[in-house]
Write a protein that holds these residues in place. Structure first.
Motif, PDB file in Angstrom:
ATOM      1  N   ASP A 106       0.858  -1.342  -0.001  1.00  0.00           N
ATOM      2  CA  ASP A 106       0.198   0.072  -0.079  1.00  0.00           C
ATOM      3  C   ASP A 106       0.900   1.255  -0.115  1.00  0.00           C
ATOM      4  N   THR A 107       1.902   1.364   1.029  1.00  0.00           N
ATOM      5  CA  THR A 107       2.696   2.625   1.123  1.00  0.00           C
ATOM      6  C   THR A 107       4.208   2.507   0.295  1.00  0.00           C
ATOM      7  N   LEU A 108       4.550   1.225   0.173  1.00  0.00           N
ATOM      8  CA  LEU A 108       5.689   1.107  -0.398  1.00  0.00           C
ATOM      9  C   LEU A 108       6.850   1.425   0.483  1.00  0.00           C
ATOM     10  N   ASN A 109       6.543   1.498   1.716  1.00  0.00           N
ATOM     11  CA  ASN A 109       7.311   1.401   2.936  1.00  0.00           C
ATOM     12  C   ASN A 109       7.718   0.176   3.504  1.00  0.00           C
ATOM     13  N   LEU A 110       8.877  -0.082   4.275  1.00  0.00           N
ATOM     14  CA  LEU A 110       9.404  -1.263   4.912  1.00  0.00           C
ATOM     15  C   LEU A 110       8.015  -1.980   5.432  1.00  0.00           C
ATOM     16  N   ASP A 111       8.138  -3.143   5.247  1.00  0.00           N
ATOM     17  CA  ASP A 111       7.029  -4.043   5.887  1.00  0.00           C
ATOM     18  C   ASP A 111       7.421  -4.371   7.191  1.00  0.00           C
ATOM     19  N   GLU A 112       6.576  -3.719   8.047  1.00  0.00           N
ATOM     20  CA  GLU A 112       6.908  -3.913   9.677  1.00  0.00           C
ATOM     21  C   GLU A 112       6.761  -5.167  10.215  1.00  0.00           C
ATOM     22  N   SER A 113       5.750  -5.861   9.308  1.00  0.00           N
ATOM     23  CA  SER A 113       5.675  -7.391   9.775  1.00  0.00           C
ATOM     24  C   SER A 113       6.541  -8.186   9.756  1.00  0.00           C
ATOM     25  N   LEU A 114       7.685  -7.791   8.622  1.00  0.00           N
ATOM     26  CA  LEU A 114       8.692  -8.633   8.102  1.00  0.00           C
ATOM     27  C   LEU A 114      10.072  -8.341   8.908  1.00  0.00           C
ATOM     28  N   ASP A 139       5.188   3.115  15.396  1.00  0.00           N
ATOM     29  CA  ASP A 139       4.919   2.469  16.538  1.00  0.00           C
ATOM     30  C   ASP A 139       5.380   0.908  16.726  1.00  0.00           C
ATOM     31  N   ALA A 140       4.891   0.097  15.602  1.00  0.00           N
ATOM     32  CA  ALA A 140       5.591  -1.268  15.406  1.00  0.00           C
ATOM     33  C   ALA A 140       7.022  -1.184  15.272  1.00  0.00           C
ATOM     34  N   VAL A 141       7.602  -0.280  14.488  1.00  0.00           N
ATOM     35  CA  VAL A 141       8.976  -0.541  14.306  1.00  0.00           C
ATOM     36  C   VAL A 141       9.797  -0.211  15.426  1.00  0.00           C
ATOM     37  N   MET A 142       9.251   0.803  16.343  1.00  0.00           N
ATOM     38  CA  MET A 142      10.008   1.290  17.584  1.00  0.00           C
ATOM     39  C   MET A 142       9.893   0.298  18.674  1.00  0.00           C
ATOM     40  N   ASP A 143       8.724  -0.462  18.503  1.00  0.00           N
ATOM     41  CA  ASP A 143       8.418  -1.558  19.560  1.00  0.00           C
ATOM     42  C   ASP A 143       9.356  -2.636  19.337  1.00  0.00           C
ATOM     43  N   ILE A 144       9.806  -3.096  17.996  1.00  0.00           N
ATOM     44  CA  ILE A 144      10.516  -4.109  17.778  1.00  0.00           C
ATOM     45  C   ILE A 144      11.859  -3.806  18.023  1.00  0.00           C
ATOM     46  N   ALA A 145      12.349  -2.677  17.907  1.00  0.00           N
ATOM     47  CA  ALA A 145      13.503  -2.031  18.112  1.00  0.00           C
ATOM     48  C   ALA A 145      13.945  -2.204  19.698  1.00  0.00           C
ATOM     49  N   LYS A 146      12.903  -1.765  20.632  1.00  0.00           N
ATOM     50  CA  LYS A 146      13.269  -1.590  21.775  1.00  0.00           C
ATOM     51  C   LYS A 146      13.489  -3.134  22.409  1.00  0.00           C
ATOM     52  N   ARG A 147      12.574  -4.015  22.056  1.00  0.00           N
ATOM     53  CA  ARG A 147      12.806  -5.552  22.480  1.00  0.00           C
ATOM     54  C   ARG A 147      13.753  -5.987  22.077  1.00  0.00           C
ATOM     55  N   HIS A 148      14.626  -5.662  21.176  1.00  0.00           N
ATOM     56  CA  HIS A 148      15.778  -5.971  20.556  1.00  0.00           C
ATOM     57  C   HIS A 148      17.067  -5.371  20.850  1.00  0.00           C
ATOM     58  N   GLY A 149      16.922  -4.132  21.385  1.00  0.00           N
ATOM     59  CA  GLY A 149      18.116  -3.306  21.582  1.00  0.00           C
ATOM     60  C   GLY A 149      18.492  -2.755  20.320  1.00  0.00           C
ATOM     61  N   LEU A 150      17.817  -2.435  19.358  1.00  0.00           N
ATOM     62  CA  LEU A 150      18.392  -2.037  18.133  1.00  0.00           C
ATOM     63  C   LEU A 150      18.166  -0.456  18.025  1.00  0.00           C
ATOM     64  N   VAL A 151      18.967   0.344  17.200  1.00  0.00           N
ATOM     65  CA  VAL A 151      18.911   1.599  16.874  1.00  0.00           C
ATOM     66  C   VAL A 151      17.915   1.879  15.651  1.00  0.00           C
ATOM     67  N   VAL A 152      17.133   2.877  15.563  1.00  0.00           N
ATOM     68  CA  VAL A 152      16.212   3.282  14.378  1.00  0.00           C
ATOM     69  C   VAL A 152      16.875   4.480  13.896  1.00  0.00           C
ATOM     70  N   VAL A 153      17.046   4.230  12.684  1.00  0.00           N
ATOM     71  CA  VAL A 153      17.503   5.441  11.823  1.00  0.00           C
ATOM     72  C   VAL A 153      16.283   5.938  10.734  1.00  0.00           C
ATOM     73  N   GLU A 154      15.883   6.972  10.823  1.00  0.00           N
ATOM     74  CA  GLU A 154      14.633   7.471  10.106  1.00  0.00           C
ATOM     75  C   GLU A 154      15.146   8.143   8.779  1.00  0.00           C
ATOM     76  N   ASP A 155      15.157   7.618   7.607  1.00  0.00           N
ATOM     77  CA  ASP A 155      15.581   8.334   6.161  1.00  0.00           C
ATOM     78  C   ASP A 155      14.403   8.984   5.742  1.00  0.00           C
ATOM     79  N   ALA A 156      14.227  10.204   6.348  1.00  0.00           N
ATOM     80  CA  ALA A 156      13.184  11.051   6.005  1.00  0.00           C
ATOM     81  C   ALA A 156      13.569  12.068   5.022  1.00  0.00           C
ATOM     82  N   ALA A 157      14.209  11.704   3.958  1.00  0.00           N
ATOM     83  CA  ALA A 157      14.670  12.505   3.093  1.00  0.00           C
ATOM     84  C   ALA A 157      13.711  13.309   2.351  1.00  0.00           C
ATOM     85  N   GLN A 158      12.502  12.562   2.221  1.00  0.00           N
ATOM     86  CA  GLN A 158      11.276  12.904   1.431  1.00  0.00           C
ATOM     87  C   GLN A 158      10.431  13.552   2.646  1.00  0.00           C
TER      88      GLN A 158
END
Length: 381
Positions: A106-114, A139-158
Motif C-alpha cells: 500500500d505505502t511502499l514502505n518497509l513492511d514492519e511485519s517482516l 509504533d511497530a518499528v520502535m516496539d521491535i527495536a526496543k525489544r531487541h536493543g536496536l537503533v532506529v534511523v529514519e531516512d526522512a529525506a522526503q
C-alpha cells in the motif's frame, strides 16, 4: 516535442538572494553562522528533536548516523531495497551489511511485519524510509527495536513537514535525516540535516560533524581549546547554503499547502482511472499527514510502462519511474543480502510512474497530464 511540463521546478520564495547577500555583507561564509543557527532552531522546534545539525546532504547525515552507531564490519542493518543508494551506502562505508526486507504493497514502505524475522545476532539497527513523505508504521518499528536493543534511523529525506500521529517524521527514531536537495519540497540546492532524538548522542554528533573535534564546545566557551576527539569528517554546509535554506523554512507551511493542493487535484482527477482499475493511486494511512512530496501511480502489470512514459514525453510531459531496487543492483548483491522474497518490491518498482508535481503547476497542466496518461493506458487496454 519541446518539454512543456517539467517533472520538477524549484520554487523560490523571493528572499533567498537577500539572505545570501546579508551573509556576504557580514562576512559570514563558513558554516555554523547565524543562518545555520536559525535553521537548527526551526528544525528543533518543529520536530521536537534534542538537536538538529545541518549537513551538506542527507547522504552526509546518514553517514553521521552510521558513525554514531559505531557500525563495525559485519554489523547488519535492516532496510527496504526500494530506496536511494545513500540509505545503504552510509552503512556499507563502515563495513555494515544492508539486509533488504520487502515493502508494503500500500505505502511502499518497509513492511514492519517482516522485520522481526530478519533480526540476527549481528543486527544493529533498522533504517526506515518514509517513501513519498508517508510515514512507516513507526509504533511497530520502535516496539521491535526496543525489544531487541536496536537503533532506529529514519531516512526522512522526503519527509520534511510530514508527520506520524502528530509527530514530525525524523523525530520518532533515535536518529533522523532530512534532505534539502533541489528535488525536495524545501530546498537549498544541496543540503540536509541530522536530527538527534537521543540526547545521549547529541555531543558526539557535534564532534563527528566537526572533523572529530570539540570545536563547537570551544566556540561556546565550554573548553579553552579544541582537539581531536574521535573519527569524524567535515559534514557542515557553508553559511550561504543555510541562508538560502532559511528563506525556504520561513515559507515551509505555505510551500507544503500549495503542494498539497496540487496533490489533491491529481488525486481527484485520477479517481475514475482507479475505479476502472486502470491504475492505483497513492495510499495515505490514517494517522499519517503527508507533505505532497510526490504523486505517483501504479499501473497494471500488463501495461508496458515504457510506452506510457514515451507517450507522456511525446506530449511534452516529463514523467519518470523511480528506484531500481538495491537488491537487484551489482553493489546491492555484493554488499548486502536479502531476507525472504522481495516480490512486492520487484512488482511495484516496475509499475510505478511519478507525475510532475511542483509549486505553480497549474490545474490546466495537471488535467493535460492526466488526459495523456489515461489515453496512453487505454491504448494498451
Amino acid at each position: 516535442m519541446t518539454e512543456r511540463i517539467p517533472f520538477n521546478w524549484p520554487h523560490m520564495t523571493g528572499k533567498e538572494l537577500y539572505y545570501i547577500a546579508e551573509s556576504h555583507f557580514n562576512g559570514r561564509l563558513a558554516g555554523d553562522g547565524p543562518f545555520t543557527r536559525r535553521c537548527h532552531q526551526w528544525i528543533e522546534a518543529r520536530a521536537g528533536c534534542s538537536k538538529a545539525l545541518l549537513t551538506h546532504s542527507c547522504t552526509a547525515a546518514l553517514e553521521m548516523a552510521a558513525l554514531l552507531m559505531d557500525i563495525q564490519p559485519g554489523d547488519e542493518i535492516i532496510m527496504p531495497s526500494y530506496t536511494f543508494v545513500s540509505t545503504a551506502n552510509a552503512f556499507v562505508l563502515r563495513g555494515g551489511v544492508p539486509v533488504f526486507v520487502d515493502i508494503r504493497a500500500d505505502t511502499l514502505n518497509l513492511d514492519e511485519s517482516l522485520i522481526e524475522a530478519a533480526i540476527t545476532p549481528r543486527t544493529r539497527g533498522i533504517a526506515v524510509v518514509h517513501y513519498a513523505g508517508v510515514a512507516c508504521e513507526m509504533d511497530a518499528v520502535m516496539d521491535i527495536a526496543k525489544r531487541h536493543g536496536l537503533v532506529v534511523v529514519e531516512d526522512a529525506a522526503q519527509g520534511v513537514m510530514a508527520s506520524y500521529k502528530g509527530r514530525a517524521l525524523g523525530s520518532l527514531g533515535h536518529l533522523g535525516t532530512y534532505s534539502f536537495h533541489e528535488t525536495k519540497n524545501v530546498i537549498s540546492g544541496e543540503g540536509g540535516a541530522l536530527l538527534v532524538n537521543d540526547p545521549a548522542l547529541a555531543e558526539r554528533a557535534e564532534v563527528i560533524r566537526e572533523k572529530g573535534t570539540n570545536r563547537s564546545r570551544f566556540f561556546r566557551g565550554e573548553v579553552d581549546k579544541y582537539t581531536w576527539q574521535e573519527v569524524g569528517s567535515s559534514f557542515l554546509p557553508g553559511e550561504l547554503v543555510a541562508a538560502f535554506l532559511w528563506a525556504q523554512l520561513e515559507e515551509a507551511e505555505r510551500i507544503t499547502q500549495m503542494r498539497l493542493d496540487a496533490w489533491n487535484r491529481y488525486h481527484g482527477l485520477l479517481e475514475p482511472l482507479e475505479s476502472s482499475r486502470q491504475l492505483r493511486r497513492p495510499t495515505v494511512p490514517a494517522g499519517c499527514r503527508h507533505n505532497a512530496h510526490m504523486y505517483y501511480v501504479l499501473i497494471q502489470p500488463e501495461i508496458d510502462r515504457q510506452k506510457v512514459l514515451d507517450a507522456l514525453k511525446l506530449a511534452g510531459i516529463s514523467a519518470v519511474f523511480h528506484y531500481v531496487p538495491l537488491h537487484s543492483s551489482p553493489a546491492g548483491r555484493r554488499y548486502g543480502r536479502t531476507h525472504g522474497a522481495l516480490d512486492v518490491t520487484d512488482r511495484q518498482s516496475e509499475c510505478l510512474v511519478r507525475l510532475p508535481l511542483w509549486v505553480g503547476l497549474s490545474p490546466e497542466k495537471q488535467e493535460l497530464v492526466v488526459q495523456v496518461l489515461a489515453d496512453a493506458i487505454s491504448a494498451q487496454s
